[in-house]
Design a protein around this motif. Sequence first.
Motif, short mmCIF file in Angstrom:
data_model
loop_
_atom_site.label_atom_id
_atom_site.label_comp_id
_atom_site.label_asym_id
_atom_site.label_seq_id
_atom_site.Cartn_x
_atom_site.Cartn_y
_atom_site.Cartn_z
N LEU A 125 80.65 -51.77 -9.13
CA LEU A 125 79.32 -52.00 -8.57
C LEU A 125 78.73 -50.73 -7.95
O LEU A 125 77.52 -50.54 -7.94
CB LEU A 125 79.37 -53.08 -7.48
N PHE A 126 79.59 -49.88 -7.40
CA PHE A 126 79.14 -48.65 -6.75
C PHE A 126 79.86 -47.46 -7.34
O PHE A 126 81.08 -47.42 -7.28
CB PHE A 126 79.38 -48.73 -5.23
N PRO A 127 79.20 -46.51 -7.89
CA PRO A 127 77.78 -46.42 -8.24
C PRO A 127 77.51 -47.13 -9.56
O PRO A 127 78.35 -47.14 -10.46
CB PRO A 127 77.54 -44.92 -8.37
N SER A 128 76.36 -47.70 -9.67
CA SER A 128 75.95 -48.41 -10.89
C SER A 128 74.44 -48.63 -10.84
O SER A 128 73.77 -48.26 -9.88
CB SER A 128 76.66 -49.76 -10.97
N ALA A 129 73.93 -49.26 -11.89
CA ALA A 129 72.51 -49.61 -11.89
C ALA A 129 72.21 -50.59 -10.77
O ALA A 129 71.13 -50.56 -10.17
CB ALA A 129 72.13 -50.21 -13.24
N PHE A 130 73.18 -51.45 -10.45
CA PHE A 130 73.00 -52.40 -9.36
C PHE A 130 72.83 -51.68 -8.03
O PHE A 130 71.92 -51.98 -7.26
CB PHE A 130 74.19 -53.36 -9.28
N SER A 131 73.70 -50.72 -7.74
CA SER A 131 73.62 -50.01 -6.45
C SER A 131 72.35 -49.17 -6.35
O SER A 131 71.76 -49.07 -5.28
CB SER A 131 74.86 -49.15 -6.23
N ARG A 132 71.93 -48.57 -7.46
CA ARG A 132 70.69 -47.79 -7.44
C ARG A 132 69.47 -48.69 -7.29
O ARG A 132 68.45 -48.27 -6.76
CB ARG A 132 70.57 -46.95 -8.71
N GLY A 133 69.57 -49.94 -7.72
CA GLY A 133 68.44 -50.85 -7.65
C GLY A 133 68.58 -51.90 -6.56
O GLY A 133 67.86 -52.90 -6.58
#
Length: 195
Positions: A125-133
């Motif tokens: 989850l971190f880092p990922s598109a989820f964490s950036r969004g």
Amino acid sequence: MKSSRVCMVLLVAECVLIIVSWLLSAARIEGVRSMLSSEGIRWFFGGFSSIVGNSLLAWLLLVLIAGGSLQQSGVVAHFKTKGEPSFRNRLALRVSCVFLLLYVIVIAMLTLMPHAILLSFSGHLFPSAFSRGLVPIVCFGVTLFSVVYGIISGNKRKGEDVLDILSYGLRQGCSLIVIYIFAIQFYASLRFVFG
């Protein structure tokens, strides 16, 4: 401190930095670039849009929209009301919670399932598109909850009312946007001069 004072302090600090950078550069202090040099002027005018238009501005706008929608839709007033809220307001709260729960389920499916779309290539989850969004995801959920509450409760009935819910926070927080522009430009100027 009022927002006008903050803006004035940041504007004066930017002007002082311009003069100090010129003086330190004229004194040939190593590692200092003048903002009044041809390089500095090109940097200031050519990079202004990219400095101001970063993810912090998007996050600020989204937070203002989400916070304002909570206020304008009547959700905050619902919880501040003394005594029993009306049937329609209780129904609106329940329906809004169902919409929010469905939204959370969709986000969970996009992040918690094996090989989920919003995970990084390594499955984290971190880092990922989820964490950036994460900020936009939370802000959209709050905004969805607020708009549904406003419509179901009858506080907002027409399309213009929904637009009013969404723009209320921007109207209330417009001084924060101006402060952000001055602050981010001053920070970038410091990095240019001493970086």
